[in-house]
Design an enzyme around this catalytic site. Structure first.
Site, short mmCIF file in Angstrom:
data_model
loop_
_atom_site.label_atom_id
_atom_site.label_comp_id
_atom_site.label_asym_id
_atom_site.label_seq_id
_atom_site.Cartn_x
_atom_site.Cartn_y
_atom_site.Cartn_z
N ASN A 70 0.82 -1.22 0.00
CA ASN A 70 0.00 0.00 0.00
C ASN A 70 0.85 1.27 0.00
O ASN A 70 0.52 2.25 0.65
CB ASN A 70 -0.95 0.02 1.20
CG ASN A 70 -2.08 -0.99 1.06
OD1 ASN A 70 -2.03 -1.86 0.21
ND2 ASN A 70 -3.09 -0.87 1.90
N HIS A 146 2.31 -4.06 -10.12
CA HIS A 146 1.26 -4.51 -9.22
C HIS A 146 -0.11 -4.36 -9.89
O HIS A 146 -0.21 -4.32 -11.11
CB HIS A 146 1.36 -3.74 -7.90
CG HIS A 146 0.84 -4.51 -6.72
ND1 HIS A 146 1.42 -5.68 -6.30
CD2 HIS A 146 -0.21 -4.29 -5.89
CE1 HIS A 146 0.76 -6.13 -5.25
NE2 HIS A 146 -0.25 -5.31 -4.98
N GLU A 193 -1.45 -10.33 -9.44
CA GLU A 193 -2.46 -11.38 -9.31
C GLU A 193 -3.32 -11.42 -10.57
O GLU A 193 -4.49 -11.01 -10.56
CB GLU A 193 -3.31 -11.15 -8.07
CG GLU A 193 -2.54 -11.28 -6.77
CD GLU A 193 -3.39 -11.02 -5.52
OE1 GLU A 193 -4.53 -10.53 -5.66
OE2 GLU A 193 -2.90 -11.29 -4.41
N GLU A 328 2.74 -13.14 -1.23
CA GLU A 328 1.90 -12.53 -0.21
C GLU A 328 1.27 -13.63 0.64
O GLU A 328 0.78 -14.62 0.12
CB GLU A 328 0.78 -11.69 -0.83
CG GLU A 328 1.24 -10.48 -1.62
CD GLU A 328 0.07 -9.68 -2.17
OE1 GLU A 328 -1.07 -9.87 -1.68
OE2 GLU A 328 0.29 -8.87 -3.09
N TRP A 370 2.78 -10.12 3.81
CA TRP A 370 2.11 -8.91 3.35
C TRP A 370 1.91 -7.95 4.52
O TRP A 370 1.29 -8.30 5.52
CB TRP A 370 0.76 -9.23 2.72
CG TRP A 370 0.03 -7.96 2.31
CD1 TRP A 370 -0.98 -7.34 2.98
CD2 TRP A 370 0.31 -7.15 1.17
NE1 TRP A 370 -1.36 -6.19 2.31
CE2 TRP A 370 -0.58 -6.05 1.20
CE3 TRP A 370 1.22 -7.25 0.12
CZ2 TRP A 370 -0.58 -5.05 0.22
CZ3 TRP A 370 1.22 -6.25 -0.86
CH2 TRP A 370 0.33 -5.19 -0.80
#
Length: 404
Positions: A70, A146, A193, A328, A370
Site C-alpha cells: 500500500n 502490481h 495477481e 503474499e 504482506w
C-alpha cells in the site's frame, strides 16, 4: 506462477523444453506492435558480473521476505493510502528485525502517458532510489507491476491480448533499462495477481509473461542474466499447478521463479464480517479453538490444508528446478475482539503465521509477508512506519520462529 529456450511443462512428471522458434515468433510479434514507441533505445552487451547465482541458489539465500504494501503501489501517489514515504531508515529497521528480502509492489500506469506509455522519469528515479535502499542494506528485492488499475490483471483475454502485450513491452523496456545496473540482489516480477480461470486465459497470461521476459532480456547488461519471477493464474496455488503447464521461454537457463499468493483460509486471513453463507474464523489450528465462541472456529483450511498446498508446489515446481515465491501471505489482526477471545485469537494467529513459514521452508517456498502498514483494526501491519518501530512483536516473533 530457456539460444536454448526453456519452459516448464508438466507431462508425466517431466520438465521439457520449448523450441527457440517459439520465442522468436513472440519477439517478432512484439516488434511489430504499432501502439507505442520502442523503449529499448540503449541495449548493452550482456554483463554477467554480480549475476552468477542461479534461481535455485538465490532462493537458498532468501531467508524471509516482507512487502512494502500500500505504498509504491498506491493509486494517487506513494502516501495516498496512509503510509509515509519509504526511507532508508525503514529498510534498515526491517533488515535488523530479521528479514533479508523485500517485495516492492509498484504502480506504473498512473505515472505514464496514456498515448505513448512513457513512464515519468521522476517515478523511475524514485523507484530506483527505494531499490537502492534495499540493496545497500544487503537485501534481496522483488520489484513488480502490481494491480496498477487492473490494466493487465483484469484483461487476460484474447480480446485484450495485443494491447496489453504492447504496454507490457513498453513498461518493462523502461523499467529494465532504468534498473539495469543492479546486481542479482534485484529480481523483476512480471505482474501481481492476474485474473485467470481457464486454459484460454492461461495462454494469454503466458504471452504477457513471455513479453516480460523478452523485454527485460533485450535491454542487455546485467538484465541478460537477471532472475525473473512469473505469476501463476490468479496466484492461486491449485490453479497454478493445474493450469500453468509451461513457463515462458528464456534464452538463459535456471533464472526463473514462479509466484503464488495464499490467504488461507479466507475466513481467517481476510474476511471482516459474518455473511449468510458463513462466518469469520477467529480461531485457527489444533489447540486454538474456542469453547466459548465456537461459531468462529475454523472449519477448514487448517494444518492439513497448509501441508497439502506447499507439498503440491514442491512437487510441481521446486523439485523440477523452479523455486516458488509466496509473494503474499498473512492474516488480519482482529483487535475489535476483547478479553479472552482477543488473547486466543492473537495466539491462534501467531501459530498460523509460524506454521505457514515452517511449511514454506520445509518445501522450498520463499515466504514474503504482506504488510500494508499499522493502520488500525483488521490490519496485517507488524511495523509502524511513522516511527520505524515494531508494532506487532508477537506476529514478528512468530514469523521468525517458523524459520527454525
Amino acid at each position: 506462477m530457456i539460444a536454448a529456450a526453456v519452459s516448464c511443462k508438466k507431462n508425466n512428471g517431466e520438465v521439457t523444453t520449448s523450441s527457440a522458434s517459439q520465442q522468436q515468433t513472440a519477439v517478432e510479434q512484439l516488434s511489430a506492435s504499432p501502439l507505442y514507441p520502442g523503449y529499448n533505445t540503449s541495449p548493452q552487451p550482456p554483463d554477467a558480473s554480480g549475476m552468477s547465482s542461479t534461481a535455485q541458489q538465490l532462493a537458498a539465500k532468501i531467508r524471509i521476505g516482507w512487502n512494502i504494501g500500500n505504498t509504491l503501489d498506491a493509486i494517487g501517489g506513494e502516501t495516498a493510502w496512509g503510509n509515509p514515504k519509504v526511507t532508508n531508515d525503514l529498510v534498515r529497521m526491517v533488515k535488523q528485525a530479521g528479514f533479508n528480502a523485500i517485495r516492492i509492489p509498484c504502480s506504473w500506469n498512473q505515472y505514464s502517458d496514456a498515448k505513448t506509455a512513457k513512464i515519468q522519469d521522476a517515478w523511475l528515479n524514485r523507484v530506483k532510489e527505494v531499490v537502492q535502499y534495499c540493496v545497500s542494506n544487503d537485501m534481496y528485492v522483488i520489484l513488480n507491476v502490481h494491480w496498477d488499475g487492473g490494466w493487465l490483471e483484469n484483461n487476460c483475454t484474447p480480446e485484450k491480448k495485443d494491447s496489453v502485450n504492447a504496454k507490457q513491452k513498453a513498461f518493462w523496456e523502461q523499467i529494465a533499462t532504468s534498473l539495469r545496473g543492479f546486481d542479482e540482489h534485484l529480481l523483476f516480477a512480471s505482474a501481481n495477481e492476474p485474473n485467470v480461470g481457464d486454459a484460454t486465459q492461461m495462454n494469454v497470461l503466458l504471452s504477457y509473461h513471455q513479453t516480460f521476459v523478452d523485454a527485460v532480456r533485450s535491454t542487455g547488461g546485467r538484465n541478460a542474466y537477471r532472475t525473473l519471477v512469473v505469476q501463476g493464474p490468479s496466484t492461486d496455488i491449485d490453479k497454478t499447478v493445474q493450469l500453468m503447464t509451461k513457463l515462458p521461454a528464456d534464452r538463459v537457463p535456471n533464472k526463473m521463479m514462479v509466484e503464488v499468493h495464499a490467504y488461507t483460509p479466507y475466513q481467517f486471513a481476510l474476511m471482516t464480517k459474518d455473511e449468510t453463507w458463513g462466518k469469520q474464523f477467529f480461531y485457527w489450528g489444533m489447540g486454538y479453538h474456542s469453547t466459548t465462541d465456537p461459531d468462529h472456529n475454523a472449519t477448514w483450511g487448517e494444518e492439513a490444508e497448509i501441508d497439502r498446498l506447499y507439498k503440491f508446489l514442491k512437487s510441481a515446481f521446486v523439485d523440477k528446478g523452479f523455486p516458488v515465491v509466496l509473494g503474499e501471505f498473512g492474516a488480519i489482526r482482529r483487535t475489535a475482539l476483547t478479553g479472552d477471545n482477543l488473547r486466543l485469537h492473537l495466539a491462534s494467529r501467531a501459530y498460523h503465521l509460524k506454521y505457514v513459514v515452517k511449511q514454506c521452508k520445509t518445501n522450498g517456498v520463499l515466504p514474503f509477508y504482506w504488510d500494508e502498514g499499522a493502520l488500525g483494526n483488521n490490519s496485517f501491519g507488524i511495523f509502524d512506519r511513522r516511527s520505524n518501530t515494531v508494532f506487532d512483536r508477537q506476529a514478528l516473533d512468530s514469523l521468525l520462529r517458523g524459520l527454525n
